[in-house]
Write a protein that holds these residues in place. Structure first.
Motif, mmCIF file in Angstrom:
data_model
loop_
_atom_site.group_PDB
_atom_site.id
_atom_site.type_symbol
_atom_site.label_atom_id
_atom_site.label_comp_id
_atom_site.label_asym_id
_atom_site.label_seq_id
_atom_site.Cartn_x
_atom_site.Cartn_y
_atom_site.Cartn_z
ATOM 1 N N ILE A 184 0.837 -1.198 0.000
ATOM 2 C CA ILE A 184 0.000 0.000 0.000
ATOM 3 C C ILE A 184 0.872 1.249 0.000
ATOM 4 O O ILE A 184 0.493 2.290 -0.529
ATOM 5 C CB ILE A 184 -0.926 -0.013 1.239
ATOM 6 C CG1 ILE A 184 -1.830 -1.233 1.220
ATOM 7 C CG2 ILE A 184 -1.759 1.256 1.333
ATOM 8 C CD1 ILE A 184 -2.986 -1.166 0.302
ATOM 9 N N SER A 185 2.078 1.157 0.597
ATOM 10 C CA SER A 185 2.925 2.343 0.729
ATOM 11 C C SER A 185 3.724 2.657 -0.527
ATOM 12 O O SER A 185 4.422 3.668 -0.543
ATOM 13 C CB SER A 185 3.907 2.158 1.877
ATOM 14 O OG SER A 185 3.210 2.014 3.073
ATOM 15 N N ILE A 186 3.655 1.808 -1.538
ATOM 16 C CA ILE A 186 4.525 2.010 -2.704
ATOM 17 C C ILE A 186 4.406 3.415 -3.303
ATOM 18 O O ILE A 186 5.427 4.078 -3.506
ATOM 19 C CB ILE A 186 4.299 0.905 -3.752
ATOM 20 C CG1 ILE A 186 4.925 -0.387 -3.248
ATOM 21 C CG2 ILE A 186 4.930 1.276 -5.090
ATOM 22 C CD1 ILE A 186 4.651 -1.573 -4.102
ATOM 23 N N PRO A 187 3.188 3.937 -3.564
ATOM 24 C CA PRO A 187 3.147 5.295 -4.143
ATOM 25 C C PRO A 187 3.769 6.338 -3.228
ATOM 26 O O PRO A 187 4.464 7.239 -3.711
ATOM 27 C CB PRO A 187 1.659 5.564 -4.360
ATOM 28 C CG PRO A 187 0.937 4.519 -3.645
ATOM 29 C CD PRO A 187 1.842 3.354 -3.475
ATOM 30 N N ALA A 188 3.551 6.198 -1.904
ATOM 31 C CA ALA A 188 4.156 7.159 -0.979
ATOM 32 C C ALA A 188 5.674 7.064 -1.027
ATOM 33 O O ALA A 188 6.367 8.090 -1.056
ATOM 34 C CB ALA A 188 3.657 6.913 0.437
ATOM 35 N N VAL A 189 6.195 5.836 -1.073
ATOM 36 C CA VAL A 189 7.658 5.674 -1.092
ATOM 37 C C VAL A 189 8.229 6.238 -2.387
ATOM 38 O O VAL A 189 9.250 6.937 -2.366
ATOM 39 C CB VAL A 189 8.032 4.188 -0.901
ATOM 40 C CG1 VAL A 189 9.515 3.988 -1.089
ATOM 41 C CG2 VAL A 189 7.616 3.717 0.474
ATOM 42 N N ILE A 190 7.540 5.961 -3.509
ATOM 43 C CA ILE A 190 8.005 6.518 -4.790
ATOM 44 C C ILE A 190 8.070 8.041 -4.689
ATOM 45 O O ILE A 190 9.074 8.665 -5.061
ATOM 46 C CB ILE A 190 7.057 6.118 -5.935
ATOM 47 C CG1 ILE A 190 7.159 4.626 -6.222
ATOM 48 C CG2 ILE A 190 7.382 6.907 -7.199
ATOM 49 C CD1 ILE A 190 6.184 4.160 -7.288
ATOM 50 N N ALA A 191 6.995 8.630 -4.141
ATOM 51 C CA ALA A 191 6.934 10.088 -4.066
ATOM 52 C C ALA A 191 8.016 10.640 -3.147
ATOM 53 O O ALA A 191 8.703 11.608 -3.488
ATOM 54 C CB ALA A 191 5.553 10.523 -3.584
ATOM 55 N N MET A 192 8.211 10.003 -1.966
ATOM 56 C CA MET A 192 9.235 10.490 -1.032
ATOM 57 C C MET A 192 10.617 10.435 -1.653
ATOM 58 O O MET A 192 11.383 11.399 -1.585
ATOM 59 C CB MET A 192 9.260 9.587 0.204
ATOM 60 C CG MET A 192 8.131 9.780 1.154
ATOM 61 S SD MET A 192 8.426 8.676 2.525
ATOM 62 C CE MET A 192 7.234 7.456 2.251
ATOM 63 N N VAL A 193 10.932 9.265 -2.251
ATOM 64 C CA VAL A 193 12.274 9.083 -2.797
ATOM 65 C C VAL A 193 12.495 10.042 -3.961
ATOM 66 O O VAL A 193 13.531 10.720 -4.037
ATOM 67 C CB VAL A 193 12.466 7.620 -3.237
ATOM 68 C CG1 VAL A 193 13.777 7.453 -3.970
ATOM 69 C CG2 VAL A 193 12.410 6.707 -2.040
ATOM 70 N N ALA A 194 11.494 10.146 -4.851
ATOM 71 C CA ALA A 194 11.659 11.013 -6.015
ATOM 72 C C ALA A 194 11.787 12.470 -5.592
ATOM 73 O O ALA A 194 12.615 13.210 -6.142
ATOM 74 C CB ALA A 194 10.478 10.829 -6.962
ATOM 75 N N ALA A 195 10.977 12.873 -4.591
ATOM 76 C CA ALA A 195 11.058 14.268 -4.139
ATOM 77 C C ALA A 195 12.417 14.542 -3.509
ATOM 78 O O ALA A 195 13.054 15.566 -3.801
ATOM 79 C CB ALA A 195 9.948 14.543 -3.130
ATOM 80 N N THR A 196 12.894 13.629 -2.656
ATOM 81 C CA THR A 196 14.185 13.836 -2.011
ATOM 82 C C THR A 196 15.303 13.915 -3.046
ATOM 83 O O THR A 196 16.169 14.795 -2.972
ATOM 84 C CB THR A 196 14.461 12.698 -1.014
ATOM 85 O OG1 THR A 196 13.294 12.499 -0.232
ATOM 86 C CG2 THR A 196 15.618 13.022 -0.113
ATOM 87 N N THR A 197 15.268 13.004 -4.023
ATOM 88 C CA THR A 197 16.298 13.027 -5.062
ATOM 89 C C THR A 197 16.236 14.325 -5.850
ATOM 90 O O THR A 197 17.284 14.937 -6.146
ATOM 91 C CB THR A 197 16.106 11.830 -6.007
ATOM 92 O OG1 THR A 197 15.955 10.661 -5.211
ATOM 93 C CG2 THR A 197 17.286 11.663 -6.924
ATOM 94 N N ALA A 198 14.993 14.755 -6.173
ATOM 95 C CA ALA A 198 14.854 15.992 -6.945
ATOM 96 C C ALA A 198 15.443 17.179 -6.178
ATOM 97 O O ALA A 198 16.106 18.037 -6.767
ATOM 98 C CB ALA A 198 13.384 16.248 -7.266
ATOM 99 N N ILE A 199 15.226 17.219 -4.861
ATOM 100 C CA ILE A 199 15.734 18.352 -4.077
ATOM 101 C C ILE A 199 17.255 18.263 -3.939
ATOM 102 O O ILE A 199 17.962 19.256 -4.075
ATOM 103 C CB ILE A 199 15.051 18.388 -2.700
ATOM 104 C CG1 ILE A 199 13.564 18.682 -2.860
ATOM 105 C CG2 ILE A 199 15.687 19.445 -1.810
ATOM 106 C CD1 ILE A 199 12.761 18.427 -1.622
ATOM 107 N N LEU A 200 17.751 17.050 -3.694
ATOM 108 C CA LEU A 200 19.197 16.899 -3.490
ATOM 109 C C LEU A 200 19.971 17.256 -4.751
ATOM 110 O O LEU A 200 21.011 17.921 -4.693
ATOM 111 C CB LEU A 200 19.530 15.464 -3.080
ATOM 112 C CG LEU A 200 19.158 15.059 -1.656
ATOM 113 C CD1 LEU A 200 19.546 13.608 -1.416
ATOM 114 C CD2 LEU A 200 19.843 15.945 -0.639
ATOM 115 N N THR A 201 19.469 16.796 -5.904
ATOM 116 C CA THR A 201 20.215 17.056 -7.129
ATOM 117 C C THR A 201 19.895 18.426 -7.704
ATOM 118 O O THR A 201 20.696 18.963 -8.462
ATOM 119 C CB THR A 201 19.881 16.007 -8.205
ATOM 120 O OG1 THR A 201 18.466 16.020 -8.398
ATOM 121 C CG2 THR A 201 20.304 14.629 -7.794
#
Lengths: 301, 224
Positions: B173-190
């Motif tokens: 159930i958490s897959i979309p949340a995890v995708i969003a968290m990881v993608a957002a963090t990567t987008a901010i870091l890079t």
């Protein structure tokens, strides 16, 4: 009803054989992909069947949750009616129409939306009480089988055509995989939970899963629009002869799924009757159990 | 008894218990420290590469570590039949749920606040995008994990081997949340993309599932 079962099995077998003949012999060879494309006649019908079964599971779970209390049942009924009416009207509003993907007619979308209340009332009428839960477990199990077929045949086709087994960023692949994962966890929950509350817990999980699917879809949708992948030609048109075979295949698969669901449904009902009889036996002793063994409990609880 | 008074009473009790025992927090901290160290040994990336992978590593570490707090949430209430007492009491069921979810949110947030500096040190991180956006991502992402986690932990109470059940139910159930968290963090870091879409997606996820949890928790608690 029981006499219909073998007749229907024969019809299904004939239909499946006919669909196989159509798919392998009659359907024209694809100009670009060659014969490998023929797996579509197994892949796509399985996918449609799986999604239909998961949809039935969702409706049955909602009905089961709502049937716990009189007030929620009434509220759910009105919510479903409102969804149907608003959905159909919205499809014909110009503001909504240009949100639809090109090539999709608003009347087709409206018919799909109408299927929600239609299914809801159909399921509620013909599967009262405990049978709703039996329907839910049946459709989830058979749905997982068909979804597995989709996930296995997909990479077999993708390897020669795309050159890769799996495209991680693709929206359809990933959402189908997540859907499969959710329903496997649903079945695991049913297997591991041995209490009387299993049905309620499973129904709640099914609702969570259904809420999750659109979110999965959107999370990858954005991902993909940023990083385009070589994927299924979405709006491409299909040779009418191919479409014809595809529809025949789907009919055959639907009949097959219906047949499997039917026997699984009967099996589950019998299984529960046996369990109830055992419980009865240990409760009131051998004498009372003998009395209860003939009618058993076919009533909704 | 109003919803909020019961919520805060339960929350205060949980925080006090955790403050005195520190069971969940200590085990989570040590676990995520181990995750950081093992990841450093297995990847050993350059600073440039690490920006692309560290979003995933951080959230995987927190996701696994939060399992410990989530598993403990309800186990504590099973002793001395506290949960049964809750069921027969007139206190609203959602107050109990909110208190447990807020408690877990606080524990996991403390864990994140303490562990993030370690990630920064071990991976030589320097944020290239707008760093303040990491705060909404962390808050919304943690709530997304914790709200469903608390709900599914209550669900898996009724199953055999409940500690194994929780991740099996929660992760799909958490897959979309995890995708969003990881993608957002990567987008901010890079600093390459905007994280706005993912923050909105996380917000939607939180709203949808908080509503669903509150609507269904009473059924789950009283399911017989």
């Amino acid at each position: 009803m029981k006499r219909l079962f073998p007749i229907f099995s024969v019809i299904t077998a004939v239909l499946l054989a006919y669909a196989l003949y159509q798919a392998l012999v009659v359907a024209p060879t694809d100009a670009l992909q060659g014969d490998v494309y023929r797996i579509i006649y197994y892949h796509v019908p399985s996918a449609w069947t799986a999604f239909l079964l998961f949809f039935i599971n969702f409706i049955a779970s909602i009905q089961y949750l709502a049937s716990a209390k009189e007030s929620t049942q009434k509220a759910a009924k009105w919510v479903v009616i409102v969804i149907g009416v608003v959905g159909v009207i919205a499809c014909f509003l110009p503001q909504v129409q240009h949100l639809l993907p090109t090539g999709m007619r608003p009347s087709a979308v409206a018919t799909t939306v109408l299927a929600i209340p239609a299914f809801y009332f159909f399921v509620g009428k013909f599967f009262p009480g405990q049978r709703l839960d039996v329907l839910a477990v049946t459709s989830a199990e058979v749905g997982v089988v068909f979804c597995t077929i989709v996930l296995v045949t997909g990479p077999i086709w993708a390897r020669p055509v795309w050159g890769i087994w799996w495209a991680p960023g693709d929206i359809r692949l990933t959402s189908t995989l997540v859907l499969w994962l959710i329903y496997v966890s649903y079945l695991v929950l049913r297997r591991f939970s041995n209490s009387a509350q299993t049905q309620m817990l499973a129904a709640a999980l099914a609702v969570f899963g259904a809420l999750d699917v659109p979110l999965v879809y959107f999370s990858i949708w954005f991902f993909r629009t940023q990083h385009p992948q070589p994927v299924i030609g979405g709006g491409g048109s299909m040779d009418p002869r191919m479409l014809h075979v595809l529809v025949i295949s789907w009919m055959a698969f639907l009949c097959f799924a219906f047949l499997v669901c039917w026997s699984r449904f009967r099996l589950e009902l019998l299984h529960r009757e046996v369990e109830e009889a055992h419980a009865m036996k240990s409760l009131v002793g051998a004498g009372a159990a003998a009395k209860a063994s003939v009618p058993l409990n076919r009533r909704p609880q | 008894m109003s919803l909020w008074s019961v919520t805060f009473a339960t929350l205060r009790k949980d925080i006090r218990l955790e403050w005195r025992s520190k069971d969940a927090l200590n085990s989570m901290l040590f676990f995520s420290l181990l995750v950081v160290v093992i990841f450093v040994f297995s990847f050993d990336p350059l600073a440039e590469e690490s920006r692309h992978i560290v979003g995933g590593l951080v959230w995987i570490g927190f996701l696994f570590a939060s399992m410990m707090a989530l598993n403990q949430t309800w186990a504590r209430e099973l002793r001395n039949q506290v949960l049964d007492a809750y069921r027969v009491s007139p206190a609203p069921a959602n107050a109990l749920f909110l208190a447990k979810a807020l408690g877990n949110f606080i524990f996991v947030s403390v864990l994140e606040a303490l562990m993030t500096p370690l990630f920064v040190i071990f991976y030589n991180l320097r944020v290239l995008g707008p760093a303040w956006q990491l705060i909404p991502v962390a808050v919304l992402g943690t709530w997304a994990l914790v709200v469903n986690g608390t709900f599914f932990a209550a669900m898996s109470l009724r199953t055999r081997s409940r500690e194994i059940m929780l991740p099996l139910l929660l992760f799909p159930i958490s897959i979309p949340a995890v995708i969003a968290m990881v993608a957002a963090t990567t987008a901010i870091l890079t600093g390459e993309d905007s994280a706005h879409f993912y923050i909105v997606l996380l917000l939607t996820y939180d709203v949808v599932f908080t509503t669903a949890c509150l609507a269904l928790f009473e059924t789950i608690l009283h399911a017989e």
